[in-house]
Design an enzyme around this catalytic site. Structure first.
Site, PDB file in Angstrom:
ATOM      1  N   LYS A  33      39.774   0.212 -12.821  1.00 45.70           N
ATOM      2  CA  LYS A  33      40.613   1.223 -13.461  1.00 45.70           C
ATOM      3  C   LYS A  33      41.770   1.540 -12.514  1.00 45.70           C
ATOM      4  O   LYS A  33      41.565   1.697 -11.308  1.00 45.70           O
ATOM      5  CB  LYS A  33      39.793   2.491 -13.724  1.00 45.70           C
ATOM      6  CG  LYS A  33      38.594   2.261 -14.639  1.00 45.70           C
ATOM      7  CD  LYS A  33      38.585   3.245 -15.792  1.00 45.70           C
ATOM      8  CE  LYS A  33      37.409   3.003 -16.731  1.00 45.70           C
ATOM      9  NZ  LYS A  33      37.512   1.733 -17.471  1.00 45.70           N
ATOM     10  N   GLY A  37      45.246   3.188 -16.659  1.00 41.46           N
ATOM     11  CA  GLY A  37      44.797   2.095 -17.516  1.00 41.46           C
ATOM     12  C   GLY A  37      43.586   1.385 -16.967  1.00 41.46           C
ATOM     13  O   GLY A  37      43.196   1.588 -15.823  1.00 41.46           O
ATOM     14  N   ASP A 152      51.874   5.273  -4.464  1.00 42.38           N
ATOM     15  CA  ASP A 152      50.402   5.319  -4.465  1.00 42.38           C
ATOM     16  C   ASP A 152      49.828   4.190  -3.618  1.00 42.38           C
ATOM     17  O   ASP A 152      48.857   3.544  -3.992  1.00 42.38           O
ATOM     18  CB  ASP A 152      49.871   5.223  -5.904  1.00 42.38           C
ATOM     19  CG  ASP A 152      48.427   5.691  -6.000  1.00 42.38           C
ATOM     20  OD1 ASP A 152      47.778   5.417  -7.023  1.00 42.38           O
ATOM     21  OD2 ASP A 152      47.935   6.300  -5.018  1.00 42.38           O
TER      22      ASP A 152
END
Ligand SMILES: C=CCCn1cc(-c2nc(Nc3ccc(C4CCNCC4)cc3)nc3[nH]ccc23)cn1
Length: 292
Positions: A33, A37, A152
């Site tokens: 994951k 999504g 990220d």
């Protein structure tokens, strides 16, 4: 063997939008994951004889706060990146039934860096950790040259292509820095944990190439901790702050720690030759004395 090649795309050649027909896309398993999504392992098998390629297919999860616009931006981002240290875009699949688009990418057989380290930790030497670190660094250098901020960067978003090649993945939060600005300010805090965020990202939701450098420093800590769950940045920060603190005030506690110059402790497994330090000005120093 990767020749470490990151080229700027031919700005005049339109990226050939490879369209994968859903009827030939056979789902095999769930791989993981990401931001907004889920990613599935599929075989694209137009001949129906299992000779087709294995591909990783990402689909927007409708229940997530992300909109189709976010997913379209992610597709636009990854399809514009051409670098050996960034997971490759292969095309898109229009899912007629569910009126949704799927992102088709190269399948990296070894999975996430975290899972790889758990499994192969015993035979990953310092030199290989430095090789992985340099590959992530080159991928981020290329991303910066394209004016993208990843936002990220974390070991969970690094995938392993082979025993000697890792790639940056998951561009769900990636933004382009406007030409006249040095940073990108987001309006609402995302879901990604603040423990990889630079101070100005924690306090003002400002993201820049410098905040990506800070996150790279955290990734170095994860790498040289062999992604050991007991040395996870989130776990170490919460241990320092106190596990009784509510998550709503975790950011201010973390910010005060960073302002008091607290930093993640040097990974104990870190070989003495390698020193990792992020000072307040987001400079990441990797002192590597490759003395024998
Ligand atoms: C970036 C992280 C968040 C989203 N995400 C991306 C992927 C992903 N995974 C893979 N390969 C792979 C993944 C897991 C495993 C494991 C190993 C252990 N046993 C279970 C299965 C094996 C191979 N290739 C990919 N290409 C493009 C994306 C992508 C997965 N999650």
């Amino acid at each position: 063997k990767s020749d470490g090649f990151c080229r700027r795309p031919n700005m005049f050649k339109k990226q050939q939008q490879d369209v994968f027909e859903e009827r030939y896309l056979r789902c095999i398993s769930i791989l993981g994951k990401g931001n907004f999504g889920s990613v599935e392992l599929c075989r694209y098998d137009p001949w129906g004889d299992n000779t087709g390629d294995l591909v990783a297919v990402k689909e927007l999860q409708s229940n997530k706060q992300a909109t189709m616009a976010d997913f379209q931006r992610e597709i636009q981002t990854i399809s514009s990146l051409h670098c050996d240290y960034i997971v490759k875009y292969k095309g898109i699949c229009y899912s007629a039934g569910r009126l949704s688009t799927k992102l088709v990418m190269e399948y990296l057989p070894y999975g996430s860096l975290i899972g790889y380290m758990e499994k192969h930790r015993q035979n990953v030497c310092t030199r290989r950790l430095l090789l992985f670190a340099s590959q992530i660094c080159k991928g981020m250098e290329y991303l910066q040259s394209m004016r993208y901020v990843h936002r990220d960067l974390a070991a969970r978003n690094i995938l392993v292509a082979s025993d000697t090649l890792v790639k940056i993945a998951d561009f769900g939060l990636t933004k382009i820095i406007p030409v006249d600005k040095e940073y990108y300010r987001v309006t609402q805090p995302g879901e990604s944990p603040i423990f990889w965020y630079a101070p100005e990202s924690v306090s003002e939701l400002k993201f820049s190439h410098k905040s990506d450098v800070w996150s790279f420093g955290i990734v170095l800590h994860e790498l040289f901790s062999y992604c050991d769950i007991s040395r996870n940045p989130k776990r170490l920060c919460i241990q320092k702050i106190g596990s009784y603190v509510q998550s709503s005030s975790m950011a201010i506690h973390l910010l005060n720690l960073l302002k008091d110059n607290w930093r993640l402790p040097m990974p104990s497994q870190c070989p003495p030759k390698v020193k990792i330090k992020t000072d307040f000005y987001m400079n990441v120093f990797v002192w590597v004395t490759l003395t024998n």
